[in-house]
Write a protein that holds these residues in place. Structure first.
Motif, PDB file in Angstrom:
ATOM      1  N   ASN A 199      11.313   6.014  37.808  1.00 63.62           N
ATOM      2  CA  ASN A 199      10.074   6.236  38.539  1.00 63.62           C
ATOM      3  C   ASN A 199      10.383   6.573  39.995  1.00 63.62           C
ATOM      4  OD1 ASN A 199       7.991   4.880  40.428  1.00 63.62           O
ATOM      5  ND2 ASN A 199       6.873   5.212  38.536  1.00 63.62           N
ATOM      6  N   GLY A 200       9.692   7.563  40.538  1.00 66.88           N
ATOM      7  CA  GLY A 200       9.904   7.977  41.917  1.00 66.88           C
ATOM      8  C   GLY A 200       9.644   6.880  42.923  1.00 66.88           C
ATOM      9  N   GLU A 201       8.674   6.011  42.631  1.00 68.36           N
ATOM     10  CA  GLU A 201       8.393   4.902  43.546  1.00 68.36           C
ATOM     11  C   GLU A 201       9.542   3.888  43.538  1.00 68.36           C
ATOM     12  OE1 GLU A 201       4.821   1.791  44.673  1.00 68.36           O
ATOM     13  OE2 GLU A 201       4.690   2.936  42.816  1.00 68.36           O
ATOM     14  N   GLN A 202      10.092   3.602  42.364  1.00 70.47           N
ATOM     15  CA  GLN A 202      11.223   2.682  42.259  1.00 70.47           C
ATOM     16  C   GLN A 202      12.459   3.241  42.947  1.00 70.47           C
ATOM     17  OE1 GLN A 202      11.156   2.661  37.967  1.00 70.47           O
ATOM     18  NE2 GLN A 202      10.459   0.523  37.924  1.00 70.47           N
ATOM     19  N   ALA A 203      12.556   4.554  43.043  1.00 71.18           N
ATOM     20  CA  ALA A 203      13.722   5.185  43.662  1.00 71.18           C
ATOM     21  C   ALA A 203      13.889   4.765  45.116  1.00 71.18           C
ATOM     22  CB  ALA A 203      13.620   6.704  43.551  1.00 71.18           C
ATOM     23  N   ILE A 204      12.792   4.476  45.794  1.00 74.97           N
ATOM     24  CA  ILE A 204      12.872   4.090  47.206  1.00 74.97           C
ATOM     25  C   ILE A 204      13.724   2.831  47.358  1.00 74.97           C
ATOM     26  CG2 ILE A 204      11.522   3.310  49.204  1.00 74.97           C
ATOM     27  CD1 ILE A 204       9.201   5.099  48.005  1.00 74.97           C
ATOM     28  N   GLU A 205      13.417   1.803  46.583  1.00 75.98           N
ATOM     29  CA  GLU A 205      14.188   0.556  46.652  1.00 75.98           C
ATOM     30  C   GLU A 205      15.605   0.749  46.111  1.00 75.98           C
ATOM     31  OE1 GLU A 205      14.137  -4.014  44.932  1.00 75.98           O
ATOM     32  OE2 GLU A 205      12.273  -2.874  44.953  1.00 75.98           O
ATOM     33  N   MET A 206      15.734   1.501  45.006  1.00 73.52           N
ATOM     34  CA  MET A 206      17.067   1.723  44.435  1.00 73.52           C
ATOM     35  C   MET A 206      17.968   2.448  45.423  1.00 73.52           C
ATOM     36  SD  MET A 206      16.432   2.514  40.374  1.00 73.52           S
ATOM     37  CE  MET A 206      15.484   4.003  40.625  1.00 73.52           C
ATOM     38  N   ASP A 207      17.420   3.440  46.126  1.00 74.72           N
ATOM     39  CA  ASP A 207      18.229   4.176  47.095  1.00 74.72           C
ATOM     40  C   ASP A 207      18.555   3.325  48.314  1.00 74.72           C
ATOM     41  OD1 ASP A 207      18.320   6.285  45.356  1.00 74.72           O
ATOM     42  OD2 ASP A 207      16.904   7.535  46.467  1.00 74.72           O
ATOM     43  N   ALA A 208      17.650   2.429  48.713  1.00 69.84           N
ATOM     44  CA  ALA A 208      17.948   1.501  49.816  1.00 69.84           C
ATOM     45  C   ALA A 208      19.108   0.582  49.410  1.00 69.84           C
ATOM     46  CB  ALA A 208      16.714   0.688  50.182  1.00 69.84           C
ATOM     47  N   ASN A 209      19.109   0.120  48.168  1.00 72.76           N
ATOM     48  CA  ASN A 209      20.219  -0.700  47.667  1.00 72.76           C
ATOM     49  C   ASN A 209      21.526   0.088  47.698  1.00 72.76           C
ATOM     50  OD1 ASN A 209      18.445  -2.809  47.117  1.00 72.76           O
ATOM     51  ND2 ASN A 209      18.169  -2.199  44.987  1.00 72.76           N
ATOM     52  N   LEU A 210      21.456   1.350  47.318  1.00 72.09           N
ATOM     53  CA  LEU A 210      22.644   2.199  47.314  1.00 72.09           C
ATOM     54  C   LEU A 210      23.170   2.407  48.732  1.00 72.09           C
ATOM     55  CD1 LEU A 210      24.634   3.943  45.751  1.00 72.09           C
ATOM     56  CD2 LEU A 210      22.949   5.795  45.807  1.00 72.09           C
ATOM     57  N   VAL A 211      22.283   2.656  49.682  1.00 68.34           N
ATOM     58  CA  VAL A 211      22.694   2.827  51.079  1.00 68.34           C
ATOM     59  C   VAL A 211      23.371   1.549  51.586  1.00 68.34           C
ATOM     60  CG1 VAL A 211      21.810   3.083  53.440  1.00 68.34           C
ATOM     61  CG2 VAL A 211      21.053   4.650  51.650  1.00 68.34           C
ATOM     62  N   ASN A 212      22.820   0.388  51.262  1.00 69.27           N
ATOM     63  CA  ASN A 212      23.429  -0.878  51.679  1.00 69.27           C
ATOM     64  C   ASN A 212      24.816  -1.054  51.073  1.00 69.27           C
ATOM     65  OD1 ASN A 212      21.195  -1.543  53.222  1.00 69.27           O
ATOM     66  ND2 ASN A 212      20.243  -2.752  51.594  1.00 69.27           N
ATOM     67  N   TRP A 213      24.976  -0.705  49.803  1.00 68.80           N
ATOM     68  CA  TRP A 213      26.271  -0.791  49.120  1.00 68.80           C
ATOM     69  C   TRP A 213      27.282   0.138  49.791  1.00 68.80           C
ATOM     70  CZ3 TRP A 213      28.750   2.877  45.760  1.00 68.80           C
ATOM     71  CH2 TRP A 213      29.813   2.358  45.003  1.00 68.80           C
ATOM     72  N   LEU A 214      26.842   1.362  50.089  1.00 66.44           N
ATOM     73  CA  LEU A 214      27.732   2.313  50.758  1.00 66.44           C
ATOM     74  C   LEU A 214      28.097   1.839  52.168  1.00 66.44           C
ATOM     75  CD1 LEU A 214      26.024   5.608  49.587  1.00 66.44           C
ATOM     76  CD2 LEU A 214      28.369   4.904  49.035  1.00 66.44           C
ATOM     77  N   ALA A 215      27.144   1.293  52.883  1.00 69.54           N
ATOM     78  CA  ALA A 215      27.411   0.795  54.237  1.00 69.54           C
ATOM     79  C   ALA A 215      28.429  -0.347  54.197  1.00 69.54           C
ATOM     80  CB  ALA A 215      26.116   0.344  54.901  1.00 69.54           C
ATOM     81  N   ALA A 216      28.313  -1.214  53.206  1.00 66.04           N
ATOM     82  CA  ALA A 216      29.263  -2.324  53.066  1.00 66.04           C
ATOM     83  C   ALA A 216      30.674  -1.820  52.779  1.00 66.04           C
ATOM     84  CB  ALA A 216      28.804  -3.281  51.967  1.00 66.04           C
ATOM     85  N   LYS A 217      30.768  -0.642  52.192  1.00 69.77           N
ATOM     86  CA  LYS A 217      32.068  -0.010  51.909  1.00 69.77           C
ATOM     87  C   LYS A 217      32.564   0.828  53.084  1.00 69.77           C
ATOM     88  CE  LYS A 217      32.634   2.383  48.278  1.00 69.77           C
ATOM     89  NZ  LYS A 217      32.696   3.227  47.110  1.00 69.77           N
ATOM     90  N   ASN A 218      31.765   0.920  54.149  1.00 70.95           N
ATOM     91  CA  ASN A 218      32.062   1.811  55.283  1.00 70.95           C
ATOM     92  C   ASN A 218      32.208   3.261  54.835  1.00 70.95           C
ATOM     93  OD1 ASN A 218      32.065  -0.168  57.354  1.00 70.95           O
ATOM     94  ND2 ASN A 218      34.056  -0.865  56.594  1.00 70.95           N
ATOM     95  N   ALA A 219      31.367   3.661  53.909  1.00 68.09           N
ATOM     96  CA  ALA A 219      31.410   5.024  53.368  1.00 68.09           C
ATOM     97  C   ALA A 219      30.815   6.008  54.373  1.00 68.09           C
ATOM     98  CB  ALA A 219      30.638   5.093  52.061  1.00 68.09           C
ATOM     99  N   PRO A 220      31.356   7.218  54.414  1.00 71.76           N
ATOM    100  CA  PRO A 220      30.753   8.252  55.262  1.00 71.76           C
ATOM    101  C   PRO A 220      29.514   8.839  54.594  1.00 71.76           C
ATOM    102  CG  PRO A 220      32.635   9.145  54.068  1.00 71.76           C
ATOM    103  CD  PRO A 220      32.549   7.678  53.719  1.00 71.76           C
ATOM    104  N   ASN A 221      28.685   9.512  55.382  1.00 77.58           N
ATOM    105  CA  ASN A 221      27.525  10.236  54.834  1.00 77.58           C
ATOM    106  C   ASN A 221      26.657   9.372  53.926  1.00 77.58           C
ATOM    107  OD1 ASN A 221      28.446  12.629  56.067  1.00 77.58           O
ATOM    108  ND2 ASN A 221      29.804  13.004  54.339  1.00 77.58           N
ATOM    109  N   ILE A 222      26.112   8.306  54.458  1.00 77.68           N
ATOM    110  CA  ILE A 222      25.358   7.390  53.601  1.00 77.68           C
ATOM    111  C   ILE A 222      23.866   7.728  53.533  1.00 77.68           C
ATOM    112  CG2 ILE A 222      26.991   5.503  53.731  1.00 77.68           C
ATOM    113  CD1 ILE A 222      25.143   4.200  55.803  1.00 77.68           C
ATOM    114  N   ILE A 223      23.544   8.961  53.795  1.00 72.97           N
ATOM    115  CA  ILE A 223      22.167   9.403  53.633  1.00 72.97           C
ATOM    116  C   ILE A 223      21.966   9.806  52.174  1.00 72.97           C
ATOM    117  CG2 ILE A 223      20.463  11.154  54.248  1.00 72.97           C
ATOM    118  CD1 ILE A 223      21.880  11.265  57.013  1.00 72.97           C
TER     119      ILE A 223
END
Length: 187
Positions: free
Chosen positions: A77-101
């Motif tokens: 669901n497109g609405e659920q994607a907002i939270e799922m993508d926020a979780n993904l950004v947090n996971w990437l940030a914790a990994k110090n990943a580049p380009n976390i948009i």
């Protein structure tokens, strides 16, 4: 041809992850924060086994033929994607990943086909069409009236398949700065 479609399970990662990578290409680099093929596959398997992101097994369905995974559908669901993508950004940030948009891929009032892919040896058997019909049926069961997907503007054969299934191009879209068509099927 006897094909069944079922919810993916965490243990399906080895069969599913290469198909996700095949379908999304360089987007896998951004979603995992990795550049090397082995690392991309390893980290996408981590995401697949988790329950909080767009490529989770919970959002994945598999087409099975002769007890082997022949195709996949990642659908949410497109609405659920907002939270799922926020979780993904947090996971990437914790990994110090580049380009976390993480680019938005669907409107909130749509169910969205993120990824659909069939193993090369099973292509041309109608498995992709079965998976697409499954998404249409699920969207209806879930009480939504729009199913969407994005397709690269240069993939003319895929665009024709989606149009034959009733999808229409509704607007231009951009994912990792590449041009896509946003296509919607009214249910």
């Amino acid at each position: 041809m006897s094909i069944t479609i079922r919810q993916a399970q965490p243990q399906d990662a080895q069969a599913v992850v290469p198909l996700i990578i095949d379908a999304i290409g360089d987007i896998a680099n951004r979603l995992t924060g990795e550049q090397e093929p082995e690392a991309i596959e390893r980290e996408l398997a981590v995401l697949f086994k988790r329950e909080d992101n767009r490529h989770s097994y919970l959002n994945t369905f598999v087409a099975v033929e002769d007890e082997k995974i022949a195709g996949i559908l990642v659908y949410y669901n497109g609405e659920q994607a907002i939270e799922m993508d926020a979780n993904l950004v947090n996971w990437l940030a914790a990994k110090n990943a580049p380009n976390i948009i993480i680019d938005k891929e669907a409107h909130e009032d749509e169910y969205y086909v993120d990824t659909i892919c069939v193993v090369p040896e099973a292509r041309g058997k109608g498995i992709g069409t079965l998976l697409l019909q499954f998404a249409i049926d699920q969207t209806k069961k879930r009480g939504f009236n729009k199913l969407s997907l994005n397709v690269e503007t240069k993939k003319e054969q895929a665009i024709r398949l989606y149009e034959r299934t009733g999808f229409v191009i509704t607007e231009p879209w951009s994912i990792i700065d590449e041009p896509f068509h946003h296509m919607v099927k009214k249910i």
